[in-house]
Motif scaffolding. Structure first.
Motif, PDB file in Angstrom:
ATOM      1  N   HIS A  68     108.348   7.638  43.398  1.00  0.00           N
ATOM      2  CA  HIS A  68     107.261   6.803  42.890  1.00  0.00           C
ATOM      3  C   HIS A  68     107.414   5.364  43.379  1.00  0.00           C
ATOM      4  CE1 HIS A  68     104.109   5.450  40.200  1.00  0.00           C
ATOM      5  NE2 HIS A  68     104.918   4.514  39.754  1.00  0.00           N
ATOM      6  N   ALA A  69     108.648   4.858  43.365  1.00  0.00           N
ATOM      7  CA  ALA A  69     108.885   3.473  43.805  1.00  0.00           C
ATOM      8  C   ALA A  69     108.583   3.309  45.294  1.00  0.00           C
ATOM      9  CB  ALA A  69     110.327   3.084  43.507  1.00  0.00           C
ATOM     10  N   PHE A  70     109.052   4.256  46.115  1.00  0.00           N
ATOM     11  CA  PHE A  70     108.835   4.143  47.558  1.00  0.00           C
ATOM     12  C   PHE A  70     107.385   4.413  47.955  1.00  0.00           C
ATOM     13  CE2 PHE A  70     113.474   4.406  47.907  1.00  0.00           C
ATOM     14  CZ  PHE A  70     113.708   3.467  48.895  1.00  0.00           C
ATOM     15  N   SER A  71     106.632   5.094  47.089  1.00  0.00           N
ATOM     16  CA  SER A  71     105.226   5.367  47.407  1.00  0.00           C
ATOM     17  C   SER A  71     104.397   4.086  47.438  1.00  0.00           C
ATOM     18  CB  SER A  71     104.633   6.342  46.381  1.00  0.00           C
ATOM     19  OG  SER A  71     104.548   5.731  45.101  1.00  0.00           O
ATOM     20  N   ALA A  72     104.899   3.029  46.781  1.00  0.00           N
ATOM     21  CA  ALA A  72     104.198   1.743  46.812  1.00  0.00           C
ATOM     22  C   ALA A  72     104.281   1.114  48.192  1.00  0.00           C
ATOM     23  CB  ALA A  72     104.799   0.801  45.763  1.00  0.00           C
ATOM     24  N   ARG A  73     105.258   1.531  48.992  1.00  0.00           N
ATOM     25  CA  ARG A  73     105.429   0.989  50.341  1.00  0.00           C
ATOM     26  C   ARG A  73     104.631   1.782  51.362  1.00  0.00           C
ATOM     27  NH1 ARG A  73     108.541   1.908  54.874  1.00  0.00           N
ATOM     28  NH2 ARG A  73     109.174   0.046  56.033  1.00  0.00           N
ATOM     29  N   SER A  74     104.738   3.135  51.276  1.00  0.00           N
ATOM     30  CA  SER A  74     104.080   3.984  52.268  1.00  0.00           C
ATOM     31  C   SER A  74     104.066   5.422  51.771  1.00  0.00           C
ATOM     32  CB  SER A  74     104.826   3.901  53.607  1.00  0.00           C
ATOM     33  OG  SER A  74     104.367   4.891  54.508  1.00  0.00           O
ATOM     34  N   ASP A  75     103.156   6.240  52.360  1.00  0.00           N
ATOM     35  CA  ASP A  75     103.195   7.672  52.036  1.00  0.00           C
ATOM     36  C   ASP A  75     104.046   8.428  53.055  1.00  0.00           C
ATOM     37  OD1 ASP A  75     101.627   7.740  54.307  1.00  0.00           O
ATOM     38  OD2 ASP A  75     100.036   8.955  53.409  1.00  0.00           O
ATOM     39  N   TYR A  76     104.601   7.697  54.027  1.00  0.00           N
ATOM     40  CA  TYR A  76     105.495   8.265  55.039  1.00  0.00           C
ATOM     41  C   TYR A  76     104.865   9.496  55.716  1.00  0.00           C
ATOM     42  CZ  TYR A  76     108.780   5.038  52.958  1.00  0.00           C
ATOM     43  OH  TYR A  76     109.378   3.881  52.495  1.00  0.00           O
ATOM     44  N   ASN A  77     103.669   9.249  56.270  1.00  0.00           N
ATOM     45  CA  ASN A  77     102.914  10.296  56.991  1.00  0.00           C
ATOM     46  C   ASN A  77     102.654  11.540  56.137  1.00  0.00           C
ATOM     47  OD1 ASN A  77     102.814   8.767  59.395  1.00  0.00           O
ATOM     48  ND2 ASN A  77     104.871   9.461  59.971  1.00  0.00           N
ATOM     49  N   GLY A  78     102.451  11.324  54.846  1.00  0.00           N
ATOM     50  CA  GLY A  78     102.106  12.433  53.962  1.00  0.00           C
ATOM     51  C   GLY A  78     103.283  13.222  53.436  1.00  0.00           C
ATOM     52  N   VAL A  79     104.485  12.899  53.903  1.00  0.00           N
ATOM     53  CA  VAL A  79     105.671  13.655  53.466  1.00  0.00           C
ATOM     54  C   VAL A  79     106.016  13.338  52.012  1.00  0.00           C
ATOM     55  CG1 VAL A  79     108.147  13.992  53.838  1.00  0.00           C
ATOM     56  CG2 VAL A  79     106.608  13.830  55.787  1.00  0.00           C
ATOM     57  N   LEU A  80     105.917  12.071  51.646  1.00  0.00           N
ATOM     58  CA  LEU A  80     106.336  11.671  50.311  1.00  0.00           C
ATOM     59  C   LEU A  80     105.479  12.314  49.214  1.00  0.00           C
ATOM     60  CD1 LEU A  80     107.698   8.256  49.269  1.00  0.00           C
ATOM     61  CD2 LEU A  80     106.069   9.398  47.792  1.00  0.00           C
ATOM     62  N   PRO A  81     104.141  12.325  49.311  1.00  0.00           N
ATOM     63  CA  PRO A  81     103.348  12.992  48.266  1.00  0.00           C
ATOM     64  C   PRO A  81     103.685  14.471  48.114  1.00  0.00           C
ATOM     65  CG  PRO A  81     101.942  11.592  49.622  1.00  0.00           C
ATOM     66  CD  PRO A  81     103.270  11.641  50.293  1.00  0.00           C
ATOM     67  N   GLN A  82     103.960  15.149  49.241  1.00  0.00           N
ATOM     68  CA  GLN A  82     104.324  16.568  49.179  1.00  0.00           C
ATOM     69  C   GLN A  82     105.661  16.740  48.452  1.00  0.00           C
ATOM     70  OE1 GLN A  82     104.326  18.255  53.128  1.00  0.00           O
ATOM     71  NE2 GLN A  82     102.241  17.573  53.562  1.00  0.00           N
TER      72      GLN A  82
END
Length: 202
Positions: A68-82
């Motif tokens: 959740h904290a790192f999602s504020a920076r980027s979605d990392y090409n969609g990897v983080l939400p998955q």
């Protein structure tokens, strides 16, 4: 370009890199208080030992906090939400399973109270608690620990908010309502923690 450990990495290696570079790198991207989450994950994954369901739930909760904290920076090409969705699914499944265990434990306790009021001529050896009862008790202890840890993390976030607002360079009239809200929230949280402590004492 500058790393504590060179790839290829294991998960434990990555967590160790996070710990090593936290103050210089990651602490500027996410709240520095999340170092405790990294240390918790590293402690368990570097040990390479099996964990029970309650501990697994805590590890998933810490992972969710990091994602959740790192999602504020980027979605990392969609990897983080998955990754977050997968971890959240596991977390909810474990929470549901632990809730069922607690319900079974409550039912067992009620039955034991009823049996205690009924005179019996059983062998004293048969009155020892069943191993599954002891396991359920341990799960309950882990559940309580998880709740208290969640309260502690929330209090840390409120404290960070308060100290940021107390920064003389940042404190203005427009930020006063947010500061008051955080302060009042912290007071309510402290009262709740006091109630929990009193309840445990009883």
């Amino acid at each position: 370009q500058i790393l504590y450990l060179k790839p290829p990495w294991t998960l434990a290696n990555l967590l160790e890199c996070y710990k090593k570079h936290w103050m210089a790198v990651f602490g500027y991207v996410v709240p520095r208080s999340l170092l405790s989450a990294v240390e918790c994950l590293y402690k368990h994954f570097s040990a390479d030992k099996p964990v029970d369901s309650s501990t697994a739930r805590v590890l998933l909760q810490e992972s969710r906090s990091l994602f959740h904290a790192f999602s504020a920076r980027s979605d990392y090409n969609g990897v983080l939400p998955q990754a977050y969705a997968a971890v959240n699914k596991l977390y909810e499944a474990l929470t549901e399973a632990l809730s069922e265990d607690i319900m079974v434990l409550s039912e067992n306790a009620a039955c034991e109270r009823m049996e205690a009021t009924t005179p019996t001529l059983q062998d004293p050896e048969e009155e020892k608690p069943h191993p599954s009862f002891c396991v359920a008790q341990e799960n309950r202890h882990q559940e309580i620990w998880s709740v208290l840890e969640s309260v502690w993390n929330t209090m840390n976030l409120y404290s960070i908010e308060i100290f940021q607002k107390l920064d003389p360079g940042a404190l203005t009239v427009t930020t006063k309502p947010a500061f008051e809200e955080a302060f009042l929230g912290l007071q309510k949280l402290l009262a709740a923690v006091s109630d929990v402590r009193e309840g445990i004492g009883r």
